[in-house]
Write an enzyme that holds these catalytic residues in place. Structure first.
Site, mmCIF file in Angstrom:
data_model
loop_
_atom_site.group_PDB
_atom_site.id
_atom_site.type_symbol
_atom_site.label_atom_id
_atom_site.label_comp_id
_atom_site.label_asym_id
_atom_site.label_seq_id
_atom_site.Cartn_x
_atom_site.Cartn_y
_atom_site.Cartn_z
ATOM 1 N N CYS A 52 -35.171 24.961 14.576
ATOM 2 C CA CYS A 52 -36.064 24.349 14.091
ATOM 3 C C CYS A 52 -37.423 25.427 14.230
ATOM 4 C CB CYS A 52 -36.750 23.314 14.922
ATOM 5 S SG CYS A 52 -38.600 22.563 14.363
ATOM 6 N N CYS A 92 -41.250 24.372 15.140
ATOM 7 C CA CYS A 92 -41.526 23.625 16.535
ATOM 8 C C CYS A 92 -40.242 23.637 17.260
ATOM 9 C CB CYS A 92 -42.330 22.262 16.431
ATOM 10 S SG CYS A 92 -41.518 21.009 15.128
ATOM 11 N N SER A 93 -39.862 22.494 17.437
ATOM 12 C CA SER A 93 -38.442 22.607 18.147
ATOM 13 C C SER A 93 -37.799 21.030 18.189
ATOM 14 C CB SER A 93 -38.590 22.855 19.906
ATOM 15 O OG SER A 93 -39.331 23.817 19.705
ATOM 16 N N CYS A 94 -37.686 20.646 16.868
ATOM 17 C CA CYS A 94 -36.839 19.519 16.537
ATOM 18 C C CYS A 94 -35.297 19.401 17.024
ATOM 19 C CB CYS A 94 -37.015 18.841 15.087
ATOM 20 S SG CYS A 94 -38.658 18.803 14.409
#
Lengths: 193, 99, 106
Positions: free
Chosen positions: A99, A102-104
């Protein structure tokens, strides 16, 4: 490296929690309960899904059609969770999930993301130099394999369904699940018998 | 203003709009910078979701089609291995038919 | 924008392909599961979302608003805390003064 929160952040968390408690919105018990619930999500859930897909054609089809439903069938409550998408590797095709914005991460079936997944280096490089990133895991793909990097930008959360490794004929699902680690489900490693 | 039906079927060649809303003020967008102006192919429609650009500001949000769109690595970066691709979720209002 | 104009710089969080990280190694062994601080922030985020006070897109917007120097120096869950506490002030759920230390107030 991950680092400890600053004293300012620790103080902010204390004051914020106190303010929410004072307005009756969040209690300590509710926080503890929520942490306990979140802690129960674990890569073993994703591993069990993959192992079942390797041994059950109907489940394999369901997993690709509706990952959330496939997770529900393994006893995971997906209510309120983002939809789960499953990406099937095939001979000649390998998926790697990142991701960049962000950090999905498919937390319902993999738990908390590891630090490296959230790092700027992984987020910046996986999409541009996937083979260089895989080399840091010591992962080499079979000759002629194309990489498909999946940038998880929006509403889905993505998990990789790797190809079943050679030499596992006759294995049951429990034994197969032991080959499927968190890194395999993100695509930075391949399962090996 | 609400459209659930995807306009671009699988296999459609599209171009991501070369738009830069971040230069015009506070915003929240889910179309990575590295894809703006790039051409790709619709892998498949992924259903319809509420527009995050409005949800991020707690504004009323229309439900819009979301797609999985595939791009060639080499076209994006002028480097990398032929055949390697990037697959990204993009909302319909960011896409236009490729010329 | 004309076709030949250079594109503006990406936003702070929008780092896919960013050259500045080109030579930064990824550390596969750096698991660092969340500590107690991270788990509490994560739990608050979920509880506030369950109460309809915050969406994931608002969380992201709040994280993206953090200035660049701080974005890269704050830990992951510190960024989340900045975002969700700021959102709750924005919505009037908590007061800004509640989040400032008593010693910092005039």
């Amino acid at each position: 490296m991950a680092h400890a929160p600053s004293p300012e952040s620790v103080a902010l968390l204390e004051r914020f929690t106190a303010a929410l408690a004072a307005s009756g919105l969040v209690t300590e018990d509710q926080i503890a309960e929520q942490i306990a619930r979140t802690d129960r999500a674990d890569p073993r859930i994703g591993a069990a899904m993959v192992a079942r897909a390797w041994t059950d054609a109907d489940y394999h089809a369901l997993m690709l059609r509706d990952g959330s439903q496939a997770a529900e069938e393994m006893g995971v409550s997906m209510a309120g969770a983002p939809p789960l998408g499953v990406l099937a590797d095939a001979p000649g095709l390998h998926h790697l999930v990142v991701c960049t914005l962000c950090s999905c991460y498919p937390r319902a079936v993999l738990g908390y993301p590891p630090h490296w997944y959230k790092s700027a280096a992984y987020r910046a490089r996986a999409v541009r130099d996937p083979r260089g990133v895989l080399a840091e895991w010591g992962t080499t793909l079979p000759e002629g394999t194309q990489i498909r990097v999946v940038d998880s930008t929006a509403d889905y959360r993505w998990m990789v369904l790797p190809t079943r490794p050679a030499g596992t004929e006759g294995w049951d699902a429990a034994r197969l699940a032991g080959l499927v680690t968190r890194d395999v489900l993100v695509g930075t490693r391949l399962p090996t018998a | 203003m609400t459209s659930f039906a995807p306009q671009f079927p699988s296999g459609t060649r599209i171009r991501v709009k070369a738009d830069y809303p971040e230069t015009r003020g506070p915003c929240h967008i889910r179309t990575p910078h590295y894809l703006r102006g790039q051409e790709g192919v619709v892998e498949r429609p992924l259903g319809a979701f509420r527009n995050p650009e409005d949800l991020a500001f707690a504004r009323p949000a229309a439900t819009i089609p979301l797609y999985h769109v595939r791009f060639d690595q080499q076209g994006l970066w002028n480097e990398g291995q032929p055949g390697d691709t990037v697959l990204v979720e993009l909302y319909e209002h960011w896409l236009e038919p490729a010329a | 924008m004309p076709e030949d104009a250079p594109s503006p710089d990406p936003a702070t969080h929008d780092i896919g392909g960013a050259p500045r990280f080109r030579c930064t190694p990824v550390e596969p062994d750096d698991e660092a599961p969340p500590d107690a601080f991270g788990k509490r922030v994560d739990a608050l985020r979920q509880l506030l979302a369950q109460r309809g006070l915050m969406s994931v897109d608002e969380l992201r917007r709040g994280v993206e608003a953090i200035p660049e120097a701080e974005y890269h120096s704050l830990g992951y869950y510190e960024r989340w805390l900045r975002s969700i506490s700021g959102l709750m002030v924005e919505k009037g759920v908590v007061q800004r003064d509640d989040l400032l230390g008593k010693d910092l107030q005039p």
